[in-house]
Design an enzyme around this catalytic site. Structure first.
Site, mmCIF file in Angstrom:
data_model
loop_
_atom_site.group_PDB
_atom_site.id
_atom_site.type_symbol
_atom_site.label_atom_id
_atom_site.label_comp_id
_atom_site.label_asym_id
_atom_site.label_seq_id
_atom_site.Cartn_x
_atom_site.Cartn_y
_atom_site.Cartn_z
ATOM 1 N N LYS A 237 0.924 -1.278 0.001
ATOM 2 C CA LYS A 237 -0.048 0.012 -0.101
ATOM 3 C C LYS A 237 0.958 1.253 0.133
ATOM 4 O O LYS A 237 0.616 2.262 -0.837
ATOM 5 C CB LYS A 237 -1.078 -0.010 1.148
ATOM 6 N N ASN A 238 1.810 1.205 0.845
ATOM 7 C CA ASN A 238 2.652 2.443 1.094
ATOM 8 C C ASN A 238 3.805 2.688 0.015
ATOM 9 O O ASN A 238 4.541 3.835 -0.236
ATOM 10 C CB ASN A 238 3.550 2.394 2.306
ATOM 11 N N CYS B 121 -3.832 12.313 14.100
ATOM 12 C CA CYS B 121 -4.550 11.128 13.948
ATOM 13 C C CYS B 121 -4.422 10.220 15.079
ATOM 14 O O CYS B 121 -3.833 10.672 15.978
ATOM 15 C CB CYS B 121 -4.155 10.335 12.689
ATOM 16 N N ARG C 283 1.485 14.026 13.998
ATOM 17 C CA ARG C 283 1.858 14.012 12.367
ATOM 18 C C ARG C 283 1.944 15.123 11.576
ATOM 19 O O ARG C 283 1.277 15.453 10.800
ATOM 20 C CB ARG C 283 1.266 12.995 11.972
ATOM 21 N N ASP D 73 5.362 -0.013 12.102
ATOM 22 C CA ASP D 73 4.337 -0.569 11.681
ATOM 23 C C ASP D 73 4.257 -1.819 11.970
ATOM 24 O O ASP D 73 3.079 -2.876 11.702
ATOM 25 C CB ASP D 73 4.111 -0.335 9.961
ATOM 26 N N ILE E 94 9.099 6.401 17.028
ATOM 27 C CA ILE E 94 8.483 7.292 15.605
ATOM 28 C C ILE E 94 7.093 8.106 16.030
ATOM 29 O O ILE E 94 7.221 9.308 15.607
ATOM 30 C CB ILE E 94 8.261 6.236 14.373
ATOM 31 N N ARG F 56 -7.986 -0.934 5.384
ATOM 32 C CA ARG F 56 -7.099 0.026 4.896
ATOM 33 C C ARG F 56 -6.055 -0.474 4.384
ATOM 34 O O ARG F 56 -5.211 -0.036 3.255
ATOM 35 C CB ARG F 56 -6.887 1.258 5.819
HETATM 36 N N1 EPU Z 1 7.199 14.429 10.972
HETATM 37 C C1 EPU Z 1 7.393 15.830 11.472
HETATM 38 N N2 EPU Z 1 7.243 16.747 10.340
HETATM 39 C C2 EPU Z 1 6.775 16.082 9.090
HETATM 40 C C3 EPU Z 1 6.812 14.951 8.547
HETATM 41 C C4 EPU Z 1 6.875 13.783 9.769
HETATM 42 O O1 EPU Z 1 7.669 16.035 12.588
HETATM 43 O O2 EPU Z 1 6.896 17.120 8.057
HETATM 44 C C5 EPU Z 1 7.378 13.340 12.056
HETATM 45 C C6 EPU Z 1 6.135 12.472 12.350
HETATM 46 O O3 EPU Z 1 5.277 12.993 13.303
HETATM 47 C C7 EPU Z 1 6.669 11.224 12.825
HETATM 48 C C8 EPU Z 1 7.757 11.117 12.176
HETATM 49 O O4 EPU Z 1 8.316 12.208 11.615
HETATM 50 O O5 EPU Z 1 6.758 11.421 14.359
HETATM 51 C C9 EPU Z 1 8.004 10.034 11.125
HETATM 52 O O6 EPU Z 1 6.774 10.381 10.212
HETATM 53 P P1 EPU Z 1 6.782 10.097 8.622
HETATM 54 O O7 EPU Z 1 6.663 11.102 8.024
HETATM 55 O O8 EPU Z 1 7.918 9.008 8.383
HETATM 56 O O9 EPU Z 1 5.320 9.139 8.559
HETATM 57 P P2 EPU Z 1 4.400 9.238 7.213
HETATM 58 O O10 EPU Z 1 5.359 9.376 6.034
HETATM 59 O O11 EPU Z 1 3.419 10.134 7.370
HETATM 60 C C10 EPU Z 1 4.725 6.792 6.642
HETATM 61 C C11 EPU Z 1 3.754 5.562 6.381
HETATM 62 C C12 EPU Z 1 3.164 5.056 7.731
HETATM 63 C C13 EPU Z 1 4.542 4.594 8.508
HETATM 64 C C14 EPU Z 1 5.577 5.888 8.656
HETATM 65 C C15 EPU Z 1 6.773 5.420 9.454
HETATM 66 C C16 EPU Z 1 2.665 5.922 4.026
HETATM 67 C C17 EPU Z 1 1.637 6.208 3.513
HETATM 68 N N3 EPU Z 1 2.616 5.963 5.460
HETATM 69 O O12 EPU Z 1 4.011 7.492 7.224
HETATM 70 O O13 EPU Z 1 2.328 3.790 7.473
HETATM 71 O O14 EPU Z 1 4.000 4.450 9.999
HETATM 72 O O15 EPU Z 1 5.789 6.459 7.440
HETATM 73 O O16 EPU Z 1 7.223 4.275 8.726
HETATM 74 O O17 EPU Z 1 3.687 5.675 3.707
HETATM 75 C C18 EPU Z 1 0.770 2.556 7.898
HETATM 76 O O18 EPU Z 1 0.760 2.055 6.889
HETATM 77 O O19 EPU Z 1 -0.166 2.011 9.031
HETATM 78 C C19 EPU Z 1 1.270 3.775 8.413
HETATM 79 C C20 EPU Z 1 1.025 4.539 9.562
#
Ligand code: EPU
Length: 417
Positions: A22-23, A116, A121, A304, A326, A396
């Site tokens: 998915k991701n 969320c 996030r 995850d 994380i 999802r």
């Molecule tokens: N963060 C910030 N600022 C930003 C972006 C992120 O502070 O601008 C922080 C977040 O709050 C978090 C950390 O950085 O504490 C890591 O977040 P990341 O941005 O890596 O998460 P994401 O990109 O929103 C993706 C996956 C998630 C997975 C995380 C971590 C997708 C669509 N989602 O989320 O997947 O948990 O990376 O590996 O790729 C899931 O599939 O269940 C899921 C939540």
């Protein structure tokens, strides 16, 4: 709202085929916005989030046709550069359209995702990067309004490793003028997979899968043809299921390299593992050993998989310490696992799991995608019947979960309301 009813206690055995990630599929579909024409993405899992991404692109004027497991996206007539609140609130990954829209059309209006179940996030790092590339960013009534004549290459350092942040900027940089360097970039296999999709579109990317990525922007990209990688988290979830049920499951169509950190911990917990080029056979032991884990960006132990591993540890011999680094609120499953007899407490981001003799079926509530997966893992071991409410969270991210489990010998039914 559908419920899953699981009668636990069976040893699950057999083979399971892993779906596309998915991701990895979500950013690949968003990447179609970078070029005009007909794009094809293969091995796209049949999931609610994919449909949400499709609706988002249709709302922008694209055509989106999905037939398992192929998505065909036509992007010749994009006429609405907006990702509305209604869709972004359903799926945070909607923010992945920001980089491509801004890079190709010079404008984008995307609803801020908001917090969320698992944490605040924010998307500040996505916005910081785009600003460094010359975009003007305004926040208005809960929307990000971004504009730029043409994005310029920039040297960008992420304070925190962010997966979708790295992906958004990599896509934006593919059409920017000049070279962009992303430092402390995410190394997740999904990021590397997006880089290969973008490369197939004509982008020039070096270092994807490493923490420094260099992207030389192109004036134009061609339509995309890409097959996404298998879902490492789905694969890991079935491994946890083999472990907790004392089963014997061969996970087919996966990439063992992508689940290395998880495999190491499973071995330490007493599971027997054999692996080949695209399969892993996992045999659960009579009794599990307690193991500590700490989540980290790839190649560390994935956040995850934290909830599913906690379910496994809930019946291990001894005490396991689970540290989540994380997301600040990713222990929502603890209260539900406790309802099933697990002995878990937590303070801040550290959970202490004292292995219980067994688990008992109960009514439990799914709170987010991976939390619901942990409830499935626990329910398959629990004595008696478990009803998992709000199973839409699970839908999802896990394609045909009850069919796959049934084929492995599980007693699982979906009750529709
Ligand atoms: N963060 C910030 N600022 C930003 C972006 C992120 O502070 O601008 C922080 C977040 O709050 C978090 C950390 O950085 O504490 C890591 O977040 P990341 O941005 O890596 O998460 P994401 O990109 O929103 C993706 C996956 C998630 C997975 C995380 C971590 C997708 C669509 N989602 O989320 O997947 O948990 O990376 O590996 O790729 C899931 O599939 O269940 C899921 C939540």
């Amino acid at each position: 709202m559908d419920r899953l009813v699981i009668k636990g206690g069976k040893r699950l055995k057999g083979e399971v085929e892993i779906s596309g990630a998915k991701n990895a599929a979500l950013p690949a579909i968003a990447a179609a916005l970078l070029a005009s024409g007909e794009h094809m993405v293969a091995r796209v899992p049949d999931l609610r989030d994919i449909k949400t991404m499709g609706r988002l692109l249709e709302n922008m004027g694209a055509e989106f046709h999905y037939k398992p497991h192929k998505a065909v996206i036509t992007t010749n007539k994009i006429n609405n550069l907006e990702a509305p609140y209604e869709l972004v609130k359903e799926m945070r990954a909607s923010v992945l359209v920001l980089g491509p829209m801004l890079a190709r059309f010079g404008k984008a209006k995307v609803s801020l995702p908001g917090g969320c179940a698992i944490g605040a996030r924010p998307i500040n790092l996505h916005l910081m990067g785009l600003e460094k590339m010359g975009a003007k960013i305004e926040l208005e009534s809960g929307y990000v309004i971004a504009s730029a004549k043409r994005l310029k290459g920039a040297d960008i350092h992420f304070d925190t490793v962010t997966v979708t942040g790295t992906e958004n900027l990599m896509m934006a940089a593919s059409l920017a003028k000049g070279t962009t360097i992303l430092r402390n970039a995410a190394r997740e296999p999904e990021v590397a997979d997006l880089a290969s999709a973008l490369t197939a579109m004509g982008a020039r990317i070096n270092g994807a899968g490493k923490s420094t990525i260099e992207i030389e922007g192109a004036d134009e990209l061609r339509p995309l043809t890409h097959k996404v990688i298998p879902d490492r988290i789905e694969a890991g979830t079935f491994m946890a299921i083999a472990g907790i049920t004392g089963g014997d499951i061969t996970i087919r169509g996966c990439v063992p390299e992508h689940v290395k950190a998880f495999l190491i911990k499973l071995k330490a917990a007493g599971l027997r593992i054999n692996e080949g080029a695209d399969w892993v056979r996992v045999i659960g032991p009579g009794s599990l050993k307690a193991v500590n884990i700490k989540t980290a960006p790839y190649p560390g132990f994935p956040t995850d998989m934290q909830a599913q591993f906690m379910a496994l540890m809930s019946i291990a011999k001894g005490t396991s310490i689970i540290t989540e680094t994380i997301f600040e609120n990713r222990f929502m499953h603890v209260a539900e696992l406790r309802r099933m007899g697990a002995n878990i407490s937590f303070k801040g981001n550290v959970a202490t799991v004292r292995g219980a003799k067994g688990l008992k079926g109960a009514n439990v509530m799914a709170t987010d995608l991976r939390a619901s997966a942990s409830l499935v893992v626990a329910a398959l071991r629990a004595e008696g019947e478990t009803t998992i409410h709000r199973v839409y969270h699970l839908d999802r991210g896990y394609e045909k979960i009850e069919e796959k489990l049934t084929r492995l010998g599980a007693d699982v039914r979906r009750k529709k309301r």
